[in-house]
Design an enzyme around this catalytic site. Sequence first.
Site, mmCIF file in Angstrom:
data_model
loop_
_atom_site.group_PDB
_atom_site.id
_atom_site.type_symbol
_atom_site.label_atom_id
_atom_site.label_comp_id
_atom_site.label_asym_id
_atom_site.label_seq_id
_atom_site.Cartn_x
_atom_site.Cartn_y
_atom_site.Cartn_z
ATOM 1 N N ARG A 201 -13.914 -7.492 0.800
ATOM 2 C CA ARG A 201 -12.646 -6.530 0.924
ATOM 3 C C ARG A 201 -11.518 -8.443 1.584
ATOM 4 O O ARG A 201 -10.646 -8.688 0.792
ATOM 5 C CB ARG A 201 -11.596 -6.489 1.309
ATOM 6 C CG ARG A 201 -13.024 -4.598 0.798
ATOM 7 C CD ARG A 201 -11.911 -4.322 0.137
ATOM 8 N NE ARG A 201 -10.573 -4.340 0.434
ATOM 9 C CZ ARG A 201 -9.934 -2.429 0.426
ATOM 10 N NH1 ARG A 201 -11.265 -1.980 1.568
ATOM 11 N NH2 ARG A 201 -9.115 -3.165 0.861
ATOM 12 N N ARG B 214 1.106 -1.029 -0.533
ATOM 13 C CA ARG B 214 0.381 -0.140 -0.502
ATOM 14 C C ARG B 214 1.246 1.007 0.465
ATOM 15 O O ARG B 214 1.473 1.385 0.479
ATOM 16 C CB ARG B 214 -1.091 -0.054 1.091
ATOM 17 C CG ARG B 214 -1.836 1.406 1.975
ATOM 18 C CD ARG B 214 -2.468 0.949 2.791
ATOM 19 N NE ARG B 214 -3.640 1.642 3.195
ATOM 20 C CZ ARG B 214 -5.305 1.302 2.510
ATOM 21 N NH1 ARG B 214 -4.992 0.005 1.710
ATOM 22 N NH2 ARG B 214 -6.066 3.090 2.764
ATOM 23 N N CYS C 190 -16.490 3.047 0.005
ATOM 24 C CA CYS C 190 -14.998 1.784 0.179
ATOM 25 C C CYS C 190 -14.926 2.213 1.756
ATOM 26 O O CYS C 190 -13.955 1.475 2.330
ATOM 27 C CB CYS C 190 -13.768 2.298 -0.827
ATOM 28 S SG CYS C 190 -13.073 3.676 -0.678
ATOM 29 N N ASP D 106 -17.320 8.392 -2.868
ATOM 30 C CA ASP D 106 -15.392 8.190 -2.165
ATOM 31 C C ASP D 106 -15.380 8.890 -1.155
ATOM 32 O O ASP D 106 -15.814 10.156 -1.081
ATOM 33 C CB ASP D 106 -14.481 7.393 -2.415
ATOM 34 C CG ASP D 106 -13.273 6.920 -2.116
ATOM 35 O OD1 ASP D 106 -13.239 6.902 -0.469
ATOM 36 O OD2 ASP D 106 -12.577 7.107 -2.688
ATOM 37 N N GLN E 96 -10.318 -2.942 -3.537
ATOM 38 C CA GLN E 96 -11.391 -2.703 -3.565
ATOM 39 C C GLN E 96 -12.796 -2.995 -4.521
ATOM 40 O O GLN E 96 -13.547 -3.223 -4.203
ATOM 41 C CB GLN E 96 -11.362 -0.932 -2.989
ATOM 42 C CG GLN E 96 -12.488 0.042 -2.992
ATOM 43 C CD GLN E 96 -13.268 -0.705 -1.186
ATOM 44 O OE1 GLN E 96 -12.529 -0.913 -0.534
ATOM 45 N NE2 GLN E 96 -14.459 -1.489 -1.790
ATOM 46 N N HIS F 211 -7.146 1.279 -6.640
ATOM 47 C CA HIS F 211 -7.043 0.484 -6.157
ATOM 48 C C HIS F 211 -7.812 -0.579 -6.628
ATOM 49 O O HIS F 211 -8.818 -0.471 -6.340
ATOM 50 C CB HIS F 211 -8.158 1.149 -5.123
ATOM 51 C CG HIS F 211 -8.304 0.884 -3.067
ATOM 52 N ND1 HIS F 211 -7.668 -0.914 -3.118
ATOM 53 C CD2 HIS F 211 -9.190 1.416 -2.446
ATOM 54 C CE1 HIS F 211 -7.775 -0.442 -2.243
ATOM 55 N NE2 HIS F 211 -8.843 0.385 -1.286
#
Length: 354
Positions: free
Chosen positions: A330, A141, A303, A263, A171, A168
């Site tokens: 997830r 990450r 998310c 988001d 996700q 991402h």
Amino acid sequence: MFFNLRNFFSITNLSKNSKHLVRQFWCRQPALMNVHLKGRDLLTLQNYTADELKYLLWMASDLKQRIKHKGEYLPLMQGKSLAMIFEKRSTRTRLSTETGFALLGGHPCFLTTQDIHLGTNESLTDTARVLSSMTNAILARVYNHTDLDLMAKEATIPVINGLSNSYHPLQILADYLTLQEHYGGLNGLTVTWIGDGNNVLNSIMMSAAKLGMHLHIATPKGFEPDLRVTKITEQFSEEYGTKLLLTTDPLEAANGANVLVTDTWISMGQEKEKKERLKAFQGYQITMQTAKSAASNWTFLHCLPRKPEEVDDEVFYSPHSLVFQEAENRKWTIMAVMVSLLTDYSPELQKPTF
């Protein structure tokens, strides 16, 4: 020779309508699930085909059914270890990866920049080579996507994007699994994004059309998705016969939507832009008024973490909201990625209809 529809279109001069007819005929044929992902990297969904995306979702459904609902123990990662590099803080990515890998019998190693010499006393190249000799995969990450590209180039083990400034992918796989579970299929759904042209949107744009989903995007002027990503998305939309709408009007984008998605407007590293961004995004909060333009079966995704200016409580905590199912998924999708990239296991569950 494996027949690739995309390559066929690229070397033939067919009209858009003719391409659609060919695609309809091809899709009636038995599904090709001769997918081999072992040893691959997962940095972006751009390089994953429709069949490969469906396979990952199928794998996630299989693992969720066998482990969660049937209570089976599947030690598919026994004897394997995972290096988890986190330059940014995380709740869902860390927990889903760490608990998921352990549940499969493996050993996850959580590493921050305070724990290892990443980019400080040791180059990314050297770190990637050392981790390759001691672990079976790397999930990172990071702030800069170029760091993932370099890591993948130098590592001899799979590298997985746990989030970067560009994409991402983990996700979005969770989002698709959630929609698959709720609607019983993805093909034909209209997904509406209302918010910033960020990394999460980029991953939707790189994949939605491949699964037959139409995409509406509303972003404020100056906060549009990356132009390169937009051009690729336009190509995918034409290739797969889906609709793509880009606008600055949230209500126009929400018209007829099955799925409303947003988001954070202020991602990690953008805190200094908060005042400017809050002003630019006025009118972009998703409310029940927004939902009046959507289809009657609309759902909401986010998310997380969520802030009230992005979506009000009435929508966020409504029966239409799938955010907590989405968060749990997830775990199952990251487990599916790990199993697919590191083992020869094949799903036992009947393949879902996508």
